[in-house]
Design an enzyme around this catalytic site. Sequence first.
Site, PDB file in Angstrom:
ATOM      1  CG  HIS A   1      -2.036 -46.638  30.122  1.00 33.59           C
ATOM      2  ND1 HIS A   1      -1.832 -46.193  28.837  1.00 33.59           N
ATOM      3  CD2 HIS A   1      -2.400 -47.942  30.012  1.00 33.59           C
ATOM      4  CE1 HIS A   1      -2.059 -47.176  27.975  1.00 33.59           C
ATOM      5  NE2 HIS A   1      -2.410 -48.248  28.660  1.00 33.59           N
TER       6      HIS A   1
ATOM      7  CG  ASP B   1      -9.618 -52.697  28.061  1.00 30.33           C
ATOM      8  OD1 ASP B   1      -9.637 -53.111  26.897  1.00 30.33           O
ATOM      9  OD2 ASP B   1      -8.942 -51.707  28.414  1.00 30.33           O
TER      10      ASP B   1
HETATM   11  P1  AMP Z   1      -3.565 -51.635  28.011  1.00 31.76           P
HETATM   12  O1  AMP Z   1      -2.202 -51.023  28.049  1.00 31.76           O
HETATM   13  O2  AMP Z   1      -4.372 -51.236  26.823  1.00 31.76           O
HETATM   14  O3  AMP Z   1      -3.552 -53.115  28.274  1.00 31.76           O
HETATM   15  O4  AMP Z   1      -4.340 -51.001  29.250  1.00 31.76           O
HETATM   16  C1  AMP Z   1      -3.844 -51.104  30.550  1.00 31.76           C
HETATM   17  C2  AMP Z   1      -4.918 -50.671  31.513  1.00 31.76           C
HETATM   18  O5  AMP Z   1      -5.293 -49.325  31.244  1.00 31.76           O
HETATM   19  C3  AMP Z   1      -6.187 -51.518  31.389  1.00 31.76           C
HETATM   20  O6  AMP Z   1      -6.707 -51.797  32.681  1.00 31.76           O
HETATM   21  C4  AMP Z   1      -7.102 -50.622  30.601  1.00 31.76           C
HETATM   22  O7  AMP Z   1      -8.470 -50.860  30.853  1.00 31.76           O
HETATM   23  C5  AMP Z   1      -6.696 -49.247  31.115  1.00 31.76           C
HETATM   24  N1  AMP Z   1      -7.103 -48.228  30.154  1.00 31.76           N
HETATM   25  C6  AMP Z   1      -6.878 -48.230  28.823  1.00 31.76           C
HETATM   26  N2  AMP Z   1      -7.463 -47.153  28.255  1.00 31.76           N
HETATM   27  C7  AMP Z   1      -8.058 -46.461  29.244  1.00 31.76           C
HETATM   28  C8  AMP Z   1      -8.852 -45.262  29.280  1.00 31.76           C
HETATM   29  N3  AMP Z   1      -9.111 -44.553  28.192  1.00 31.76           N
HETATM   30  N4  AMP Z   1      -9.308 -44.851  30.486  1.00 31.76           N
HETATM   31  C9  AMP Z   1      -9.035 -45.571  31.611  1.00 31.76           C
HETATM   32  N5  AMP Z   1      -8.314 -46.701  31.631  1.00 31.76           N
HETATM   33  C10 AMP Z   1      -7.835 -47.143  30.465  1.00 31.76           C
END
Ligand code: AMP
Length: 283
Positions: free
Chosen positions: A35, A148
Site C-alpha cells: 500500500h 490485484d
Molecule cells: P487492498 O487494501 O487489499 O484493497 O489493496 C489496496 C491496493 O493496494 C490495491 O490496489 C492493491 O492491488 C494494492 N496492493 C495490495 N497488496 C499489494 C502488494 N503486495 N504490492 C503492491 N500493491 C499491493
Amino acid sequence: MKACRTIASLRRALAAAGDRPVGFVPTMGFLHEGHLSLVRACRKENELAVVSIYVNPAQFGPAEDLQRYPRDPEHDSALLKKEGVDILFMPGDTEMYAPPFRTWVDVRELDSKLCGRSRPGHFRGVATVVLKLFNLVQPQRAYFGQKDAQQALVLRQMVRDLGLPVRLRVLPIVRDADGLALSSRNVYLSSAERRAALALPRSLELAKAMIREGEARSRALRKAVEAAIAAEPLLALDYVAVVRLQDLEEAPRIEAGNTLIAAAVRVGKTRLIDNLLLGDLSC
Ligand code: AMP
C-alpha cells in the site's frame, strides 16, 4: 493530514485544498509496504494526496472474511500521516451505501473469469465502490497494485467504457524477503501455512524461467504452474490462468506485452493470489 469520515467533510477538505491535481489511493486498510508504495508514488506525482480506507462489504461474498478482515485504523492513520498524505477518507457503510442503494456497475466478461469464478459479485462490488470513490474524490490519477491484476483490468475497462477523467497507475507487486506477495490477509497464516504459501510465488518464478528459456505455449506454462502448486500438500488450487489482457482468455501461445499468468490458492481458510505480468496495466 485531514481525516474525514463523512462525504460532507471530504468535500469540505477537498474544497479547502483548492484547485490542485489530486492523486488517490483506495485501500481496505491494515496497511503494508505494498500500500505504501502506492502512497509514495501518489505523493510524488500529485500536489494533493488522498487515501481512502474502507472495507467494502459489497465485494465480499456471504461466506467470505468480511467480519474478520484485519483492521487497525489508528496505526494506518499514523503511517499515512508519516507519509505526508493530505486527506484520509474513512467512511462508514451508511455513508457509502445509504439505503436504499440501487446502482451497481457491472464490467461484463472480465468480471466472471479467474477470481470472478470463485467470487461471484466481487468485481461488481469493487467497480461500484471505486466509481463512487472516484466521483467523490475526483482524482486526476489513481493508484492500484498489480497484485490485484484482474481488479486493475476491470477498472481500466470501466474507465474506458465510461470515459472517466482519471489515469490509472498500476504499480509492481511488493513482496516479503521470502517472496510472498504482501497482503493484509497474510496475518491469517500459521507459520506452516506461510511456508506452504511460498509455493505460489515459486510456481510463478518457474513460469518466468521457462519463458526465459523460450517456452511460449500457454498450456505448458499453465500445467507447470499447476503442478508446482499441487506439489505442496497444504495448498488447494483455485485456478491458474495464462491469459491475454484484453479478454482474460487463454491463447495457444503467450504474447510479449499482453499476457497475465495469474494463480489463486487456498491455504487453510485463507485465499491467496499472485501473478506474473508480461505487459502494462496502466492507462
Ligand atoms: P487492498 O487494501 O487489499 O484493497 O489493496 C489496496 C491496493 O493496494 C490495491 O490496489 C492493491 O492491488 C494494492 N496492493 C495490495 N497488496 C499489494 C502488494 N503486495 N504490492 C503492491 N500493491 C499491493
